[in-house]
Design a protein around this motif. Structure first.
Motif, PDB file in Angstrom:
ATOM      1  N   TRP A  83       0.831  -1.208   0.000  1.00 35.32           N
ATOM      2  CA  TRP A  83       0.000   0.000   0.000  1.00 35.32           C
ATOM      3  C   TRP A  83       0.861   1.251   0.000  1.00 35.32           C
ATOM      4  O   TRP A  83       0.570   2.225  -0.712  1.00 35.32           O
ATOM      5  CB  TRP A  83      -0.920  -0.017   1.217  1.00 35.32           C
ATOM      6  CG  TRP A  83      -1.816   1.191   1.291  1.00 35.32           C
ATOM      7  CD1 TRP A  83      -2.988   1.391   0.621  1.00 35.32           C
ATOM      8  CD2 TRP A  83      -1.592   2.372   2.079  1.00 35.32           C
ATOM      9  NE1 TRP A  83      -3.517   2.622   0.939  1.00 35.32           N
ATOM     10  CE2 TRP A  83      -2.679   3.244   1.834  1.00 35.32           C
ATOM     11  CE3 TRP A  83      -0.588   2.763   2.956  1.00 35.32           C
ATOM     12  CZ2 TRP A  83      -2.783   4.486   2.438  1.00 35.32           C
ATOM     13  CZ3 TRP A  83      -0.697   4.011   3.562  1.00 35.32           C
ATOM     14  CH2 TRP A  83      -1.774   4.861   3.307  1.00 35.32           C
ATOM     15  N   ILE A  84       1.943   1.245   0.784  1.00 32.46           N
ATOM     16  CA  ILE A  84       2.849   2.403   0.812  1.00 32.46           C
ATOM     17  C   ILE A  84       3.519   2.583  -0.544  1.00 32.46           C
ATOM     18  O   ILE A  84       3.645   3.715  -1.050  1.00 32.46           O
ATOM     19  CB  ILE A  84       3.898   2.222   1.923  1.00 32.46           C
ATOM     20  CG1 ILE A  84       3.214   2.252   3.296  1.00 32.46           C
ATOM     21  CG2 ILE A  84       4.967   3.304   1.844  1.00 32.46           C
ATOM     22  CD1 ILE A  84       4.151   1.950   4.449  1.00 32.46           C
ATOM     23  N   GLY A  86       2.263   1.708  -3.352  1.00 32.34           N
ATOM     24  CA  GLY A  86       1.241   2.182  -4.274  1.00 32.34           C
ATOM     25  C   GLY A  86       0.966   3.663  -4.152  1.00 32.34           C
ATOM     26  O   GLY A  86       0.547   4.311  -5.126  1.00 32.34           O
ATOM     27  N   ARG A  87       1.197   4.216  -2.969  1.00 31.70           N
ATOM     28  CA  ARG A  87       1.017   5.659  -2.804  1.00 31.70           C
ATOM     29  C   ARG A  87       2.045   6.456  -3.596  1.00 31.70           C
ATOM     30  O   ARG A  87       1.766   7.555  -4.060  1.00 31.70           O
ATOM     31  CB  ARG A  87       1.118   6.020  -1.324  1.00 31.70           C
ATOM     32  CG  ARG A  87       0.121   5.302  -0.420  1.00 31.70           C
ATOM     33  CD  ARG A  87      -1.291   5.780  -0.657  1.00 31.70           C
ATOM     34  NE  ARG A  87      -1.468   7.158  -0.229  1.00 31.70           N
ATOM     35  CZ  ARG A  87      -2.613   7.829  -0.311  1.00 31.70           C
ATOM     36  NH1 ARG A  87      -3.686   7.204  -0.833  1.00 31.70           N
ATOM     37  NH2 ARG A  87      -2.705   9.072   0.091  1.00 31.70           N
ATOM     38  N   PHE A  88       3.233   5.879  -3.757  1.00 32.77           N
ATOM     39  CA  PHE A  88       4.282   6.558  -4.500  1.00 32.77           C
ATOM     40  C   PHE A  88       4.279   6.180  -5.981  1.00 32.77           C
ATOM     41  O   PHE A  88       4.753   6.952  -6.814  1.00 32.77           O
ATOM     42  CB  PHE A  88       5.662   6.221  -3.904  1.00 32.77           C
ATOM     43  CG  PHE A  88       5.880   6.785  -2.531  1.00 32.77           C
ATOM     44  CD1 PHE A  88       6.297   8.103  -2.366  1.00 32.77           C
ATOM     45  CD2 PHE A  88       5.654   6.012  -1.403  1.00 32.77           C
ATOM     46  CE1 PHE A  88       6.497   8.628  -1.106  1.00 32.77           C
ATOM     47  CE2 PHE A  88       5.849   6.532  -0.140  1.00 32.77           C
ATOM     48  CZ  PHE A  88       6.271   7.851   0.018  1.00 32.77           C
ATOM     49  N   SER A  89       3.751   5.002  -6.281  1.00 36.84           N
ATOM     50  CA  SER A  89       3.719   4.547  -7.676  1.00 36.84           C
ATOM     51  C   SER A  89       2.357   3.918  -7.964  1.00 36.84           C
ATOM     52  O   SER A  89       2.188   2.692  -7.816  1.00 36.84           O
ATOM     53  CB  SER A  89       4.847   3.546  -7.938  1.00 36.84           C
ATOM     54  OG  SER A  89       4.800   3.072  -9.264  1.00 36.84           O
ATOM     55  N   PRO A  90       1.363   4.707  -8.346  1.00 32.43           N
ATOM     56  CA  PRO A  90       0.031   4.140  -8.631  1.00 32.43           C
ATOM     57  C   PRO A  90       0.048   3.128  -9.770  1.00 32.43           C
ATOM     58  O   PRO A  90      -0.801   2.241  -9.824  1.00 32.43           O
ATOM     59  CB  PRO A  90      -0.799   5.389  -8.999  1.00 32.43           C
ATOM     60  CG  PRO A  90      -0.064   6.537  -8.377  1.00 32.43           C
ATOM     61  CD  PRO A  90       1.386   6.166  -8.442  1.00 32.43           C
ATOM     62  N   MET A  93       0.323  -0.448  -8.425  1.00 34.85           N
ATOM     63  CA  MET A  93      -0.934  -1.018  -7.905  1.00 34.85           C
ATOM     64  C   MET A  93      -1.863  -1.403  -9.042  1.00 34.85           C
ATOM     65  O   MET A  93      -2.652  -2.341  -8.915  1.00 34.85           O
ATOM     66  CB  MET A  93      -1.617  -0.003  -6.989  1.00 34.85           C
ATOM     67  CG  MET A  93      -0.853   0.281  -5.707  1.00 34.85           C
ATOM     68  SD  MET A  93      -0.654  -1.179  -4.680  1.00 34.85           S
ATOM     69  CE  MET A  93      -2.358  -1.529  -4.289  1.00 34.85           C
TER      70      MET A  93
END
Length: 260
Positions: A83-84, A86-90, A93
């Protein structure tokens, strides 16, 4: 010295405890190869379900539940890291789905189901004799035996640490670990770290006392003969892996290329 011998108590009765260590090693090898080759959900579920039936035969439900608790904590930790990320690299995700995240943990679950019975249902001397009989180098079979032997020792260390915390009035349970995670980790991990260091030293001394690495052929005190039951165990493991591979080729791969 606790780690200098195989077990301080007799092993429970059951066919898994009477099976040859070489057969249980063969099951572990087949399971590891199957988890590496198979990459679809159906095949991994078949391996996990069959290995669960194998693990239940050791009749140690509390040890299995404790291993599940550790695996669950690892899953939540990994999901938090994903999840972390994914916050920096959508885009990362976007390339993941439920199946691609589930299969790696099914692989770990399958290996847990086969390694735990090997560690808890085998005496360390039988394990050393079996690994030595495979003509493996000393630098391979000794660390492998120590790692497998460390599992029941670590479980016993956890029990002793939790009992000592109860004597001091602190009960370690999921509720207290949720309310006070930092304090619980400090009270649990610090003594476990020091006990693990002491255990590793004891295991090394125990290996030297057993005469390992002296270049001489050791004669086991009691030899266990290969029986038809051991052959059936290996045949069943091979059948399960073959069926899982058939699912792989019939239904195709379910994972994305990045998660294979």
């Amino acid at each position: 010295m606790q780690a200098s011998y195989a077990s301080s108590r007799p092993l429970p009765q059951g066919w898994l405890y009477e099976a040859d260590v070489r057969a249980k090693i063969g099951v572990s090898v087949l399971a590891s190869l199957g988890t590496l080759v198979i990459s679809n959900l159906e095949g991994q579920l078949l391996l996990a379900g069959a290995s669960l039936c194998y693990a239940l035969c050791m009749r140690r439900p509390m040890a299995l539940l404790a291993a599940y608790a550790v695996l669950t904590a690892m899953i939540f930790l990994a999901m938090g890291c994903v999840w972390i990320m994914g916050r920096f690299s959508p885009r990362l995700m976007g390339s993941m789905n439920f199946i691609s995240l589930t299969i790696p943990f099914l692989r770990v679950l399958t290996m847990l189901h086969v390694v735990l019975p090997l560690a808890l249902s085998s005496r360390v001397q039988n394990l050393l004799d079996a690994l030595r009989g495979l003509k493996l180098p000393f630098c391979i079979y000794l660390p492998a035996a120590v790692i497998i032997r460390f599992i029941p020792t670590f479980i016993n260390d956890v029990k002793q640490v939790t009992e000592s915390l109860k004597m001091r009035g602190y009960r370690l349970n999921p509720w207290t670990m949720t309310r006070h995670p930092a304090l619980s980790m400090r009270l649990l991990l610090t003594p476990l770290l020091f006990r693990s260091l002491r255990t590793s030293e004891d295991l090394g001394v125990a290996a030297e006392l057993k005469g390992l690495g002296m270049g001489e052929k050791l004669t086991p005190y009691r030899k266990r003969a290969w029986t038809s039951r051991d052959s059936l165990l290996l045949a069943a493991a091979l059948l399960v892996v073959t069926l899982a591979i058939a699912c792989q080729y019939t239904l195709g791969s379910s994972t994305t290329g990045g998660m294979r």
